[in-house]
Design a protein around this motif. Structure first.
Motif, mmCIF file in Angstrom:
data_model
loop_
_atom_site.group_PDB
_atom_site.id
_atom_site.type_symbol
_atom_site.label_atom_id
_atom_site.label_comp_id
_atom_site.label_asym_id
_atom_site.label_seq_id
_atom_site.Cartn_x
_atom_site.Cartn_y
_atom_site.Cartn_z
ATOM 1 N N PRO A 1 22.690 -79.593 11.435
ATOM 2 C CA PRO A 1 22.524 -80.952 10.896
ATOM 3 C C PRO A 1 23.080 -81.068 9.476
ATOM 4 O O PRO A 1 22.732 -80.267 8.613
ATOM 5 C CB PRO A 1 20.998 -81.166 10.910
ATOM 6 C CG PRO A 1 20.389 -79.819 11.073
ATOM 7 C CD PRO A 1 21.398 -78.963 11.769
ATOM 8 N N HIS A 2 23.971 -82.043 9.283
ATOM 9 C CA HIS A 2 24.562 -82.224 7.950
ATOM 10 C C HIS A 2 25.046 -83.651 7.749
ATOM 11 O O HIS A 2 25.420 -84.324 8.703
ATOM 12 C CB HIS A 2 25.710 -81.233 7.728
ATOM 13 C CG HIS A 2 26.865 -81.421 8.673
ATOM 14 N ND1 HIS A 2 26.861 -80.951 9.961
ATOM 15 C CD2 HIS A 2 28.043 -82.063 8.519
ATOM 16 C CE1 HIS A 2 27.983 -81.280 10.563
ATOM 17 N NE2 HIS A 2 28.733 -81.971 9.708
ATOM 18 N N GLY A 3 25.050 -84.050 6.493
ATOM 19 C CA GLY A 3 25.601 -85.339 6.100
ATOM 20 C C GLY A 3 26.917 -85.134 5.380
ATOM 21 O O GLY A 3 27.323 -83.984 5.127
ATOM 22 N N HIS A 4 27.593 -86.243 5.085
ATOM 23 C CA HIS A 4 28.936 -86.173 4.496
ATOM 24 C C HIS A 4 29.075 -87.198 3.380
ATOM 25 O O HIS A 4 28.491 -88.272 3.449
ATOM 26 C CB HIS A 4 30.002 -86.498 5.538
ATOM 27 C CG HIS A 4 29.818 -85.824 6.861
ATOM 28 N ND1 HIS A 4 28.866 -86.230 7.771
ATOM 29 C CD2 HIS A 4 30.466 -84.788 7.427
ATOM 30 C CE1 HIS A 4 28.941 -85.457 8.848
ATOM 31 N NE2 HIS A 4 29.901 -84.570 8.672
ATOM 32 N N SER A 5 29.909 -86.877 2.400
ATOM 33 C CA SER A 5 30.300 -87.848 1.381
ATOM 34 C C SER A 5 31.815 -87.946 1.365
ATOM 35 O O SER A 5 32.500 -86.915 1.420
ATOM 36 C CB SER A 5 29.824 -87.413 0.003
ATOM 37 O OG SER A 5 28.417 -87.420 -0.045
ATOM 38 N N ILE B 1 25.012 -88.759 9.252
ATOM 39 C CA ILE B 1 24.546 -87.378 9.503
ATOM 40 C C ILE B 1 24.666 -87.089 11.000
ATOM 41 O O ILE B 1 24.301 -87.938 11.820
ATOM 42 C CB ILE B 1 23.059 -87.225 9.072
ATOM 43 C CG1 ILE B 1 22.948 -87.329 7.550
ATOM 44 C CG2 ILE B 1 22.463 -85.905 9.551
ATOM 45 C CD1 ILE B 1 22.524 -88.677 7.066
ATOM 46 N N HIS B 2 25.159 -85.899 11.349
ATOM 47 C CA HIS B 2 25.132 -85.544 12.769
ATOM 48 C C HIS B 2 24.678 -84.114 12.989
ATOM 49 O O HIS B 2 24.679 -83.292 12.086
ATOM 50 C CB HIS B 2 26.450 -85.851 13.496
ATOM 51 C CG HIS B 2 27.674 -85.231 12.924
ATOM 52 N ND1 HIS B 2 28.931 -85.450 13.449
ATOM 53 C CD2 HIS B 2 27.868 -84.400 11.877
ATOM 54 C CE1 HIS B 2 29.819 -84.779 12.758
ATOM 55 N NE2 HIS B 2 29.221 -84.137 11.802
ATOM 56 N N TRP B 3 24.309 -83.866 14.262
ATOM 57 C CA TRP B 3 23.719 -82.589 14.664
ATOM 58 C C TRP B 3 23.968 -82.439 16.163
ATOM 59 O O TRP B 3 23.526 -83.273 16.945
ATOM 60 C CB TRP B 3 22.222 -82.632 14.341
ATOM 61 C CG TRP B 3 21.432 -81.404 14.665
ATOM 62 C CD1 TRP B 3 21.874 -80.158 14.987
ATOM 63 C CD2 TRP B 3 19.991 -81.337 14.661
ATOM 64 N NE1 TRP B 3 20.801 -79.316 15.186
ATOM 65 C CE2 TRP B 3 19.647 -80.005 14.988
ATOM 66 C CE3 TRP B 3 18.973 -82.273 14.408
ATOM 67 C CZ2 TRP B 3 18.315 -79.582 15.075
ATOM 68 C CZ3 TRP B 3 17.646 -81.850 14.495
ATOM 69 C CH2 TRP B 3 17.327 -80.513 14.822
HETATM 70 FE FE LIG Z 1 30.274 -83.188 10.220
#
Ligand SMILES: [Fe+2]
Length: 241
Positions: A122-126, A179-181
């Motif tokens: 699981p992670h978000g992005h900028s 965010i995706h996982w």
């Molecule tokens: Fe990603």
């Protein structure tokens, strides 16, 4: 010699998809050229990042998966693929030569592969946008909206929770489903990723999240601590039932 082989392989895939030669669409309609156009348009701000997400997902919904697999030479790409015990491994995708398609695309294109129960953690992005097509297998897919961010936490809200099947796609941006996982739900699973980095004239960043340590906040929002990649992989790289 190499070029000849490549164009034959391409013709073969176009023929196979269209059935007979007379029905071959003009190459300007080829999905890879449309994809390229969407990415160029995003880079020049001719479309919004949410439009980019919609256009790519619409495009994927229209194309036979088989055509994409042949075009990126998927079977070749996964020969001898090393599946890690934690998380995923990637391979760079190179498109065959096509008139109208630059040799070096302004986006990153890769396949991501994993064994059952392994995850794209699981992670978000900028300052990033990416689109993900399921090429093989199926995955438990969760997305969250990014509401706010401080030094050590993201404030997020669940937006998607489903089993993503073969040929289905998803996407992220700062604006939508940030965010995706993914957790592989089949013996092996692969996605095809198109990634735009350094949007908004800023460097991109990735925020690994400790979702299991989320704190419930009002209105269904979660306040989630960020993790360094090593700790995050240890905790989320392999799902234990
Ligand atoms: Fe990603």
């Amino acid at each position: 010699m190499m070029a000849t082989v490549t164009s034959f392989a391409l013709m073969d895939s176009l023929f196979a998809f269209n059935g007979i030669a007379s029905k071959i669409k003009p190459l300007t309609d080829h999905w890879s050229i449309q994809l390229n156009e969407f990415c160029s348009d995003l880079r020049t701000d001719s479309i919004t990042v949410v439009q980019w997400q919609e256009k790519i997902e619409e495009l994927y919904a229209q194309i036979e998966l088989e055509e994409i697999l042949k075009f990126i030479q998927f079977e070749q790409l996964i020969k001898g693929f090393q599946y890690p015990d934690l998380g995923v491994a990637t391979r760079k995708v190179t498109f065959p030569k096509l008139i109208g398609l630059p040799a070096n695309t302004i986006y990153v294109k890769k396949i991501f592969g994993m064994k059952k129960d392994r995850a794209i953690i699981p992670h978000g992005h900028s300052n990033m946008a990416s689109a993900h097509l399921i090429l093989k297998g199926e995955m438990h897919l969760r997305h969250y909206e990014k509401i706010a961010q401080d030094e050590q936490h993201l404030l997020i809200k669940p937006s998607i929770d489903k089993i993503a099947k073969l040929g289905e796609s998803s996407s992220i941006s700062d604006e939508k489903d940030n965010i995706h996982w993914f957790i592989a739900n089949s013996p092996t699973a692969f996605t095809f990723d198109v990634i735009m980095l350094d949007l908004n004239n800023k460097l991109y960043d990735i925020h690994n999240l400790d979702i299991y340590a989320a704190e419930d906040v009002k209105n269904g929002m979660l306040r989630v601590p960020m993790l360094d990649v090593g700790t995050a992989l240890e905790k989320y790289g392999k799902h234990h039932h």
